[in-house]
Write a protein that holds these residues in place. Structure first.
Motif, PDB file in Angstrom:
ATOM      1  N   ASN A  59       0.855  -0.977   0.335  1.00 19.64           N
ATOM      2  CA  ASN A  59      -0.023   0.095  -0.029  1.00 19.64           C
ATOM      3  C   ASN A  59       0.948   0.890   0.097  1.00 19.64           C
ATOM      4  OD1 ASN A  59      -2.514  -1.552   0.368  1.00 19.64           O
ATOM      5  ND2 ASN A  59      -2.250  -1.398   2.431  1.00 19.64           N
ATOM      6  N   GLU A  60       2.146   1.032   0.415  1.00 15.52           N
ATOM      7  CA  GLU A  60       2.983   1.992   1.375  1.00 15.52           C
ATOM      8  C   GLU A  60       3.738   2.418  -0.318  1.00 15.52           C
ATOM      9  OE1 GLU A  60       6.970   3.938   3.734  1.00 15.52           O
ATOM     10  OE2 GLU A  60       5.855   2.321   4.415  1.00 15.52           O
ATOM     11  N   LEU A 102       3.537   6.004  -3.153  1.00 12.18           N
ATOM     12  CA  LEU A 102       4.623   6.511  -3.320  1.00 12.18           C
ATOM     13  C   LEU A 102       4.883   6.734  -5.105  1.00 12.18           C
ATOM     14  CD1 LEU A 102       7.225   4.586  -1.202  1.00 12.18           C
ATOM     15  CD2 LEU A 102       6.990   7.215  -1.323  1.00 12.18           C
ATOM     16  N   MET A 103       4.564   5.143  -5.291  1.00 10.52           N
ATOM     17  CA  MET A 103       3.982   5.929  -6.570  1.00 10.52           C
ATOM     18  C   MET A 103       2.946   6.918  -7.416  1.00 10.52           C
ATOM     19  SD  MET A 103       5.116   3.158  -8.845  1.00 10.52           S
ATOM     20  CE  MET A 103       4.305   3.124 -10.417  1.00 10.52           C
ATOM     21  N   ARG A 104       1.852   7.234  -6.853  1.00 13.65           N
ATOM     22  CA  ARG A 104       1.171   8.197  -6.889  1.00 13.65           C
ATOM     23  C   ARG A 104       1.932   9.299  -6.383  1.00 13.65           C
ATOM     24  NH1 ARG A 104      -2.583   4.844  -4.374  1.00 13.65           N
ATOM     25  NH2 ARG A 104      -2.479   5.878  -2.633  1.00 13.65           N
ATOM     26  N   LYS A 105       2.715   9.976  -5.043  1.00 13.63           N
ATOM     27  CA  LYS A 105       3.777  11.365  -5.245  1.00 13.63           C
ATOM     28  C   LYS A 105       4.889  10.886  -6.575  1.00 13.63           C
ATOM     29  CE  LYS A 105       3.711  10.590   0.093  1.00 13.63           C
ATOM     30  NZ  LYS A 105       4.455  10.470   1.160  1.00 13.63           N
ATOM     31  N   SER A 152       9.657  -6.993  -5.941  1.00 12.83           N
ATOM     32  CA  SER A 152       9.574  -7.522  -4.280  1.00 12.83           C
ATOM     33  C   SER A 152       8.890  -8.796  -3.297  1.00 12.83           C
ATOM     34  CB  SER A 152      11.002  -7.413  -3.674  1.00 12.83           C
ATOM     35  OG  SER A 152      10.483  -5.973  -3.493  1.00 12.83           O
ATOM     36  N   LEU A 153       8.046  -7.395  -3.452  1.00 16.51           N
ATOM     37  CA  LEU A 153       6.648  -7.667  -2.895  1.00 16.51           C
ATOM     38  C   LEU A 153       5.533  -8.153  -2.998  1.00 16.51           C
ATOM     39  CD1 LEU A 153       6.418  -3.653  -1.213  1.00 16.51           C
ATOM     40  CD2 LEU A 153       6.895  -5.222  -0.442  1.00 16.51           C
ATOM     41  N   LYS A 154       5.101  -8.319  -4.580  1.00 16.76           N
ATOM     42  CA  LYS A 154       3.625  -8.568  -4.748  1.00 16.76           C
ATOM     43  C   LYS A 154       4.032 -10.063  -4.584  1.00 16.76           C
ATOM     44  CE  LYS A 154       1.060  -7.400  -8.442  1.00 16.76           C
ATOM     45  NZ  LYS A 154       0.044  -7.001  -9.241  1.00 16.76           N
ATOM     46  N   THR A 172      14.176  -1.484   3.029  1.00 23.37           N
ATOM     47  CA  THR A 172      15.310  -0.701   2.808  1.00 23.37           C
ATOM     48  C   THR A 172      15.043   0.217   1.576  1.00 23.37           C
ATOM     49  OG1 THR A 172      17.198  -1.872   3.575  1.00 23.37           O
ATOM     50  CG2 THR A 172      17.785  -0.405   2.380  1.00 23.37           C
ATOM     51  N   LEU A 173      13.895  -0.726   0.613  1.00 22.00           N
ATOM     52  CA  LEU A 173      14.343   0.050  -0.753  1.00 22.00           C
ATOM     53  C   LEU A 173      12.790   1.868   0.232  1.00 22.00           C
ATOM     54  CD1 LEU A 173      13.602  -2.296  -3.139  1.00 22.00           C
ATOM     55  CD2 LEU A 173      15.294  -0.291  -3.392  1.00 22.00           C
ATOM     56  N   LEU A 174      11.728   1.271   0.558  1.00 23.17           N
ATOM     57  CA  LEU A 174      11.164   2.595   1.141  1.00 23.17           C
ATOM     58  C   LEU A 174      11.013   3.303   1.612  1.00 23.17           C
ATOM     59  CD1 LEU A 174       7.717  -0.030   2.777  1.00 23.17           C
ATOM     60  CD2 LEU A 174       7.401   1.496   0.750  1.00 23.17           C
ATOM     61  N   GLN A 175      12.335   3.269   2.544  1.00 20.32           N
ATOM     62  CA  GLN A 175      13.049   3.938   2.260  1.00 20.32           C
ATOM     63  C   GLN A 175      13.916   5.216   1.710  1.00 20.32           C
ATOM     64  OE1 GLN A 175      15.184   2.773   6.317  1.00 20.32           O
ATOM     65  NE2 GLN A 175      13.507   2.066   7.299  1.00 20.32           N
TER      66      GLN A 175
END
Length: 176
Positions: A56-57, A61-64, A92-94, A161-164
């Motif tokens: 969801n994050e 992030l895609m929209r942002k 990695s998430l899917k 780590t990728l999210l950050q």
């Protein structure tokens, strides 16, 4: 009469050898069931809820990132590596989420199939070559399941780590 006793003894020995062979297959099936149960415990401990939150994050992030890029002049974009990182994050998430769902569904079904096979072996439904073939296929399925789990875990370990990193890069772009 003497020959009849020899023949009966021979038949009994051959059937005992045959049962011994099937006992080995039963033991192999039992070990496969045990391995599936162990894998099920590990799969049940997968952090599915965290992966859903991170996905969801990722969508946020895609929209942002689309909004940030729309507001920028193309000449101002020096390095948009976060886009590649977003793609990597999704990759990695899917699979992690999908692997969790598939394994959660498939492991109990495979255990049930092994129990049916064990029952069929006990009832002499199949000959030795058929049983060996079924066991070989079940071993492949188990190895594929273990490999899918390992791949999913490896990918998911990078996601935090990728999210950050993506958040930081988006903040840098938004500050232009």
């Amino acid at each position: 009469m003497k020959y009849l006793v020899y023949i009966l003894t021979g038949v009994m020995l051959l059937s005992a050898c045959s049962r011994s062979s099937f006992n080995e297959e039963l033991a192999t099936v039992d070990s496969l069931i045990t391995e599936y149960n162990q894998l099920k415990i590990v799969v049940d401990s997968m952090n599915f809820d965290e992966a859903k939150l991170q996905y969801n994050e990722y969508e946020l992030l895609m929209r942002k990132s689309r909004m940030a890029l729309d507001n920028l002049n193309p000449n101002d974009i020096k390095d948009a590596t976060f886009i590649n990182k977003l793609k990597l994050l999704k990759r990695s998430l899917k699979p992690y989420i999908k692997t969790n769902q598939n394994l959660t569904k498939n492991i109990p079904r495979n255990i049930q199939e092994l129990k049916h096979l064990k029952n069929d072996i006990s009832n002499n439904v199949y000959d030795k070559s058929e049983v060996d073939n079924f066991i070989a296929k079940e071993k492949l399925l188990l190895n594929d399941s273990k490999e899918a789990y390992k791949t999913a875990i490896d990918g998911f370990s990078r996601s935090d780590t990728l999210l950050q990193t993506i958040n930081q890069e988006l903040e840098n772009i938004s500050s232009y």
